[in-house]
Design an enzyme around this catalytic site. Sequence first.
Site, PDB file in Angstrom:
ATOM      1  N   HIS A  73      -1.941  25.885   7.421  1.00  0.00           N
ATOM      2  CA  HIS A  73      -1.244  26.611   8.487  1.00  0.00           C
ATOM      3  C   HIS A  73      -0.127  27.463   7.907  1.00  0.00           C
ATOM      4  O   HIS A  73       0.785  26.948   7.265  1.00  0.00           O
ATOM      5  CB  HIS A  73      -0.656  25.628   9.504  1.00  0.00           C
ATOM      6  CG  HIS A  73      -1.688  25.095  10.454  1.00  0.00           C
ATOM      7  ND1 HIS A  73      -1.371  24.403  11.595  1.00  0.00           N
ATOM      8  CD2 HIS A  73      -3.040  25.191  10.430  1.00  0.00           C
ATOM      9  CE1 HIS A  73      -2.492  24.082  12.228  1.00  0.00           C
ATOM     10  NE2 HIS A  73      -3.507  24.532  11.539  1.00  0.00           N
ATOM     11  N   LYS A 297       9.032  15.508   8.656  1.00  0.00           N
ATOM     12  CA  LYS A 297       9.612  15.286   7.324  1.00  0.00           C
ATOM     13  C   LYS A 297       9.419  13.864   6.774  1.00  0.00           C
ATOM     14  O   LYS A 297       9.575  13.647   5.571  1.00  0.00           O
ATOM     15  CB  LYS A 297      11.117  15.578   7.359  1.00  0.00           C
ATOM     16  CG  LYS A 297      11.440  17.047   7.485  1.00  0.00           C
ATOM     17  CD  LYS A 297      11.250  17.770   6.171  1.00  0.00           C
ATOM     18  CE  LYS A 297      11.129  19.263   6.318  1.00  0.00           C
ATOM     19  NZ  LYS A 297       9.767  19.776   6.298  1.00  0.00           N
TER      20      LYS A 297
HETATM   21  P1  FAD Z   1       5.348   2.836   5.599  1.00  0.00           P
HETATM   22  O1  FAD Z   1       4.251   3.769   5.904  1.00  0.00           O
HETATM   23  O2  FAD Z   1       6.098   2.233   6.744  1.00  0.00           O
HETATM   24  O3  FAD Z   1       4.746   1.684   4.695  1.00  0.00           O
HETATM   25  C1  FAD Z   1       5.447   0.487   4.436  1.00  0.00           C
HETATM   26  C2  FAD Z   1       4.446  -0.606   4.141  1.00  0.00           C
HETATM   27  O4  FAD Z   1       5.149  -1.795   3.797  1.00  0.00           O
HETATM   28  C3  FAD Z   1       3.584  -0.954   5.346  1.00  0.00           C
HETATM   29  O5  FAD Z   1       2.236  -0.971   4.982  1.00  0.00           O
HETATM   30  C4  FAD Z   1       4.093  -2.321   5.781  1.00  0.00           C
HETATM   31  O6  FAD Z   1       3.073  -3.123   6.370  1.00  0.00           O
HETATM   32  C5  FAD Z   1       4.565  -2.888   4.452  1.00  0.00           C
HETATM   33  N1  FAD Z   1       5.562  -3.955   4.586  1.00  0.00           N
HETATM   34  C6  FAD Z   1       6.569  -4.057   5.480  1.00  0.00           C
HETATM   35  N2  FAD Z   1       7.269  -5.184   5.275  1.00  0.00           N
HETATM   36  C7  FAD Z   1       6.709  -5.803   4.227  1.00  0.00           C
HETATM   37  C8  FAD Z   1       6.989  -7.004   3.546  1.00  0.00           C
HETATM   38  N3  FAD Z   1       8.003  -7.799   3.913  1.00  0.00           N
HETATM   39  N4  FAD Z   1       6.217  -7.338   2.493  1.00  0.00           N
HETATM   40  C9  FAD Z   1       5.193  -6.557   2.108  1.00  0.00           C
HETATM   41  N5  FAD Z   1       4.863  -5.395   2.716  1.00  0.00           N
HETATM   42  C10 FAD Z   1       5.616  -5.025   3.769  1.00  0.00           C
HETATM   43  N6  FAD Z   1       6.275  11.125  10.179  1.00  0.00           N
HETATM   44  C11 FAD Z   1       5.965  12.402  10.394  1.00  0.00           C
HETATM   45  O7  FAD Z   1       6.281  13.229   9.534  1.00  0.00           O
HETATM   46  N7  FAD Z   1       5.279  12.751  11.533  1.00  0.00           N
HETATM   47  C12 FAD Z   1       4.890  11.819  12.481  1.00  0.00           C
HETATM   48  O8  FAD Z   1       4.273  12.149  13.472  1.00  0.00           O
HETATM   49  C13 FAD Z   1       5.233  10.483  12.284  1.00  0.00           C
HETATM   50  N8  FAD Z   1       4.891   9.534  13.193  1.00  0.00           N
HETATM   51  C14 FAD Z   1       5.275   8.241  12.959  1.00  0.00           C
HETATM   52  C15 FAD Z   1       4.965   7.245  13.899  1.00  0.00           C
HETATM   53  C16 FAD Z   1       5.366   5.907  13.689  1.00  0.00           C
HETATM   54  C17 FAD Z   1       5.031   4.841  14.718  1.00  0.00           C
HETATM   55  C18 FAD Z   1       6.087   5.574  12.524  1.00  0.00           C
HETATM   56  C19 FAD Z   1       6.523   4.138  12.276  1.00  0.00           C
HETATM   57  C20 FAD Z   1       6.372   6.565  11.582  1.00  0.00           C
HETATM   58  C21 FAD Z   1       5.968   7.908  11.791  1.00  0.00           C
HETATM   59  N9  FAD Z   1       6.264   8.919  10.868  1.00  0.00           N
HETATM   60  C22 FAD Z   1       5.923  10.191  11.089  1.00  0.00           C
HETATM   61  C23 FAD Z   1       6.930   8.655   9.628  1.00  0.00           C
HETATM   62  C24 FAD Z   1       5.931   8.495   8.488  1.00  0.00           C
HETATM   63  O9  FAD Z   1       4.756   7.914   8.932  1.00  0.00           O
HETATM   64  C25 FAD Z   1       6.649   7.652   7.463  1.00  0.00           C
HETATM   65  O10 FAD Z   1       7.761   8.393   6.994  1.00  0.00           O
HETATM   66  C26 FAD Z   1       5.769   7.207   6.295  1.00  0.00           C
HETATM   67  O11 FAD Z   1       4.797   6.295   6.740  1.00  0.00           O
HETATM   68  C27 FAD Z   1       6.634   6.553   5.223  1.00  0.00           C
HETATM   69  O12 FAD Z   1       5.824   5.930   4.279  1.00  0.00           O
HETATM   70  P2  FAD Z   1       6.298   4.623   3.531  1.00  0.00           P
HETATM   71  O13 FAD Z   1       5.173   4.288   2.622  1.00  0.00           O
HETATM   72  O14 FAD Z   1       7.651   4.835   2.992  1.00  0.00           O
HETATM   73  O15 FAD Z   1       6.452   3.515   4.677  1.00  0.00           O
END
Ligand code: FAD
Length: 392
Positions: A73, A297
Site C-alpha cells: 500500500h 505500530k
Molecule cells: P505477544 O504477541 O503478546 O507475544 C507474547 C507471547 O508470550 C505470547 O505468545 C504469550 O502467550 C507468551 N507469554 C505470556 N506470558 C508468558 C509466560 N509467563 N511464560 C511464557 N510465555 C508467556 N498491533 C497493531 O499494530 N495493530 C493491531 O491491530 C493490533 N491489534 C492487537 C490486538 C490485541 C488483542 C493485542 C493484545 C495486540 C494487538 N496489537 C496490534 C499489538 C501487536 O499485536 C503486538 O504489538 C505484538 O503482538 C507484540 O509482539 P510480542 O511478541 O512482543 O508480544
Amino acid sequence: MSHTQVAIIGAGPSGLLLSQLLHLNGIDTVVIERQSRRHVEGRIRAGVLEQGTSELLIEAQVGGRMLKERLVHEGFGLGFSDRSFRVDLKGLSGAAVSIYGQTEVTKDLMDARTAAGARLVFEAADVSVAGFETAHPTVRYRHEGRIHELTCDYIAGCDGYHGVCRRSVPAGALQTFERAYPFGWLGVLADVPPATEEILYSNHARGFAMCSMRSLTRSRYYIQCGVDEAIEAWPDSRFWDELRARLPASVAASVVTGPSIEKSIAPLRSFVVEPMRFGRLFLVGDAAHIVPPTGAKGLNLAVADVRVLYQALAERYRTGRADALERYSERCLRRVWKAVRFSWWFTTIMHKFSDEPFAHRLQLAELDYLTGSTAALTSVAENYVGLRFDAP
Ligand code: FAD
Ligand code: DHB
C-alpha cells in the site's frame, strides 16, 4: 538441567524472530511459551508491516511467502466530514507499507524454526526467571508434569504485556509510564472483499471506524466501543450497521457484509517501562511497551527491538564486547517514545472522547488543516511508514 546461550520467554512475533535471527548468527536459543502452538498461531492481531519490518523478515529468511502474498500500500485514507482523503505515503515519504497479517508472520516464523530443529517448548506452566543480576540467569518451568531448569547467558523477555519477565524485576528498579483510553476497538474479520483499496481511518461524531484487510477477499474492520461492552451485545448485523453509519457515505455503500469469522474487543492503552534491560534480562516488544493500535505500530516496534537486540547479542558473541548490549535500552526507547507519541496523537484526533461538540470541531479543524498542508502530511507519512533508525 540444560543450558542455552539465550533463553527466550514467549513465542509471539518478537520471541520467534529473535530466535531465528540468533540462530542465523550461530547463537543457540530455547523458546518457552505458556500457550499451545495452535493458540499462538490462531491469534488475530496486527496487519500493517513497515518497510523496515519486511526487510528484517527477509534478512531472517522468512520473507518468501510475504513477498508473494502481501499487498503493498502506497497510501491510506482519512475519512471525516463525509469525505475521504488519500495520504500519499509513497509521494510524501518515498516508502510504502505491506499488508500481511501478524498471524501469517507468526506461522512463517514457526515453520522456519521448526524446520531448523529449534527447541520450542509450548504449554510451559509456572514459568519463572531468576539470577539475571548475576552472570548465571536461570529459567524454571513445568512441562508435561515435570519441573525443568534451564541455565543461560541471557534472558529475552518476549512475553507480552501480561508476561512474567517484567514483573520479576525488583520493585523500584523500573519506572512505568501509562495512559488508558476510555474506549476499546471492536474488531471483525470476514471473508468479504474489502470496501476500500487501502486502509481507511474514519473520524465520526458516533465514534471512530476503520476499514482494513488481509487480502483481496478477507476484510478486517474495527469500530470504537466502550471498554466494558460485552461482545454478545454486538451481533454481526449491529456491527455492520454501526460501521456503515461511521464511514463516509461513498465508502459505506461499498461495504460487503458477511458472517464474522472472528470478533473481539481490545482495550487501548499507552504503556512504557524504563529501562528495558535489567542485568542480563532484556525486555522486548509488548513486554516493555504498548501503544494504541491506531498508528499500526505495536508489531513494528516489537520487531525494531528485536533488530537492536539480535545485533547486540551477535556482537557480544563474535567479539566479546558488550557495549551494544549496554546501549540496548537507550536505543530502543528513543524509537519507542516517538511511536508512543505518534500513536497517541493519531488516536486523539480520530476517536470520540466525549459528547462535547467543541472537541469534535477541533478534531475536524485539525484534519482539515492536516489534509491541506504538505508539511503536516509529510510528518504523518514519515511516522506511518516507520521512522529511520537512529544512529547507534
Ligand atoms: P505477544 O504477541 O503478546 O507475544 C507474547 C507471547 O508470550 C505470547 O505468545 C504469550 O502467550 C507468551 N507469554 C505470556 N506470558 C508468558 C509466560 N509467563 N511464560 C511464557 N510465555 C508467556 N498491533 C497493531 O499494530 N495493530 C493491531 O491491530 C493490533 N491489534 C492487537 C490486538 C490485541 C488483542 C493485542 C493484545 C495486540 C494487538 N496489537 C496490534 C499489538 C501487536 O499485536 C503486538 O504489538 C505484538 O503482538 C507484540 O509482539 P510480542 O511478541 O512482543 O508480544
Ligand atoms: C490494522 C490494525 C491497525 O491497528 C492499523 O492501524 C491498521 C490495520 C489491521 O488489523 O489490519
